[in-house]
Design a protein around this motif. Structure first.
Motif, mmCIF file in Angstrom:
data_model
loop_
_atom_site.group_PDB
_atom_site.id
_atom_site.type_symbol
_atom_site.label_atom_id
_atom_site.label_comp_id
_atom_site.label_asym_id
_atom_site.label_seq_id
_atom_site.Cartn_x
_atom_site.Cartn_y
_atom_site.Cartn_z
ATOM 1 N N SER A 67 -4.026 -22.363 2.828
ATOM 2 C CA SER A 67 -4.476 -21.106 3.415
ATOM 3 C C SER A 67 -4.412 -21.207 4.936
ATOM 4 O O SER A 67 -4.175 -22.275 5.489
ATOM 5 C CB SER A 67 -5.900 -20.781 2.957
ATOM 6 N N LEU A 68 -4.638 -20.086 5.584
ATOM 7 C CA LEU A 68 -4.583 -19.989 7.040
ATOM 8 C C LEU A 68 -3.209 -20.418 7.543
ATOM 9 O O LEU A 68 -2.197 -20.137 6.925
ATOM 10 C CB LEU A 68 -5.701 -20.790 7.687
ATOM 11 N N HIS A 69 -3.166 -21.114 8.653
ATOM 12 C CA HIS A 69 -1.929 -21.588 9.249
ATOM 13 C C HIS A 69 -2.179 -23.014 9.707
ATOM 14 O O HIS A 69 -3.336 -23.454 9.795
ATOM 15 C CB HIS A 69 -1.518 -20.697 10.434
ATOM 16 N N PRO A 70 -1.137 -23.777 10.005
ATOM 17 C CA PRO A 70 -1.364 -25.153 10.466
ATOM 18 C C PRO A 70 -2.249 -25.183 11.719
ATOM 19 O O PRO A 70 -2.094 -24.373 12.629
ATOM 20 C CB PRO A 70 0.047 -25.663 10.777
ATOM 21 N N ILE A 71 -3.180 -26.116 11.711
ATOM 22 C CA ILE A 71 -4.139 -26.270 12.809
ATOM 23 C C ILE A 71 -3.961 -27.670 13.382
ATOM 24 O O ILE A 71 -3.905 -28.650 12.646
ATOM 25 C CB ILE A 71 -5.579 -26.085 12.287
ATOM 26 N N HIS A 72 -3.874 -27.752 14.703
ATOM 27 C CA HIS A 72 -3.759 -29.062 15.357
ATOM 28 C C HIS A 72 -5.142 -29.506 15.794
ATOM 29 O O HIS A 72 -5.853 -28.796 16.499
ATOM 30 C CB HIS A 72 -2.823 -28.987 16.563
ATOM 31 N N ASP A 75 -5.145 -36.030 16.246
ATOM 32 C CA ASP A 75 -3.761 -36.505 16.193
ATOM 33 C C ASP A 75 -3.005 -36.015 14.961
ATOM 34 O O ASP A 75 -2.010 -36.592 14.563
ATOM 35 C CB ASP A 75 -3.737 -38.042 16.229
ATOM 36 N N ARG A 76 -3.483 -34.929 14.353
ATOM 37 C CA ARG A 76 -2.789 -34.452 13.160
ATOM 38 C C ARG A 76 -2.801 -32.930 13.057
ATOM 39 O O ARG A 76 -3.609 -32.253 13.681
ATOM 40 C CB ARG A 76 -3.391 -35.063 11.893
ATOM 41 N N TRP A 77 -1.872 -32.430 12.256
ATOM 42 C CA TRP A 77 -1.826 -31.031 11.870
ATOM 43 C C TRP A 77 -2.380 -30.952 10.459
ATOM 44 O O TRP A 77 -2.067 -31.795 9.617
ATOM 45 C CB TRP A 77 -0.384 -30.521 11.891
ATOM 46 N N TRP A 78 -3.181 -29.930 10.196
ATOM 47 C CA TRP A 78 -3.750 -29.796 8.856
ATOM 48 C C TRP A 78 -3.937 -28.334 8.489
ATOM 49 O O TRP A 78 -3.889 -27.466 9.356
ATOM 50 C CB TRP A 78 -5.077 -30.551 8.738
ATOM 51 N N GLN A 79 -4.105 -28.095 7.200
ATOM 52 C CA GLN A 79 -4.426 -26.766 6.676
ATOM 53 C C GLN A 79 -5.414 -26.936 5.532
ATOM 54 O O GLN A 79 -5.393 -27.955 4.841
ATOM 55 C CB GLN A 79 -3.170 -26.088 6.096
ATOM 56 N N PRO A 80 -6.257 -25.935 5.316
ATOM 57 C CA PRO A 80 -7.102 -25.980 4.128
ATOM 58 C C PRO A 80 -6.246 -25.809 2.868
ATOM 59 O O PRO A 80 -5.356 -24.950 2.831
ATOM 60 C CB PRO A 80 -8.037 -24.783 4.295
ATOM 61 N N TYR A 81 -6.491 -26.642 1.897
ATOM 62 C CA TYR A 81 -5.905 -26.501 0.561
ATOM 63 C C TYR A 81 -7.088 -26.149 -0.315
ATOM 64 O O TYR A 81 -8.033 -26.946 -0.445
ATOM 65 C CB TYR A 81 -5.250 -27.819 0.132
ATOM 66 N N GLU A 82 -7.088 -24.938 -0.889
ATOM 67 C CA GLU A 82 -8.313 -24.461 -1.509
ATOM 68 C C GLU A 82 -8.067 -23.462 -2.632
ATOM 69 O O GLU A 82 -6.983 -22.896 -2.753
ATOM 70 C CB GLU A 82 -9.207 -23.814 -0.460
ATOM 71 N N ALA A 83 -9.117 -23.283 -3.401
ATOM 72 C CA ALA A 83 -9.170 -22.241 -4.431
ATOM 73 C C ALA A 83 -10.569 -21.656 -4.386
ATOM 74 O O ALA A 83 -11.539 -22.350 -4.073
ATOM 75 C CB ALA A 83 -8.878 -22.824 -5.808
#
Length: 113
Positions: A67-72, A75-83
């Protein structure tokens, strides 16, 4: 005895843990007098897609997705993986999520070369 949605939320999480689902990093149950009163968040450790999938199946939630968009951050890029969906046992919307590492967006990679 009056139905207590907070008690039901804790019971639901305990039931999942007793079935050997991953123990959440934390659990947040919205207050009854707050805007978030209708929520239960089951936050798993970072990069635990398999755990989110298992919890979502246990809770009969829709298939998890990014969900959302990649967030920096750091030292990493991440996104929520959710239900998420309203759950009949608690009367609340239940979210299960993990912050998963993703690739930097193409435009970010070009900007940092």
């Amino acid at each position: 005895m009056t139905f207590d949605p907070r008690r039901a939320a804790y019971a639901l999480v305990a039931a999942g843990i007793s079935l050997d689902l991953p123990v959440p990093h934390y659990v947040q149950i919205g207050r009854d007098d707050d805007v978030s009163r209708a929520t239960l968040l089951i936050q798993l450790d970072d990069d635990d897609r398999a755990g989110v999938d298992r919890w979502a199946a246990f809770l009969n939630l829709p298939h998890p997705a990014l969900s959302l968009h990649p967030i920096h951050s750091g030292d990493r890029w991440w996104q929520p993986y959710e239900a998420s969906a309203k759950h009949s046992d608690t009367g609340r919307t239940v979210w299960v999520k993990s912050h998963v590492t993703v690739s930097a967006p193409a435009d970010e990679k070009a900007a940092t070369r």
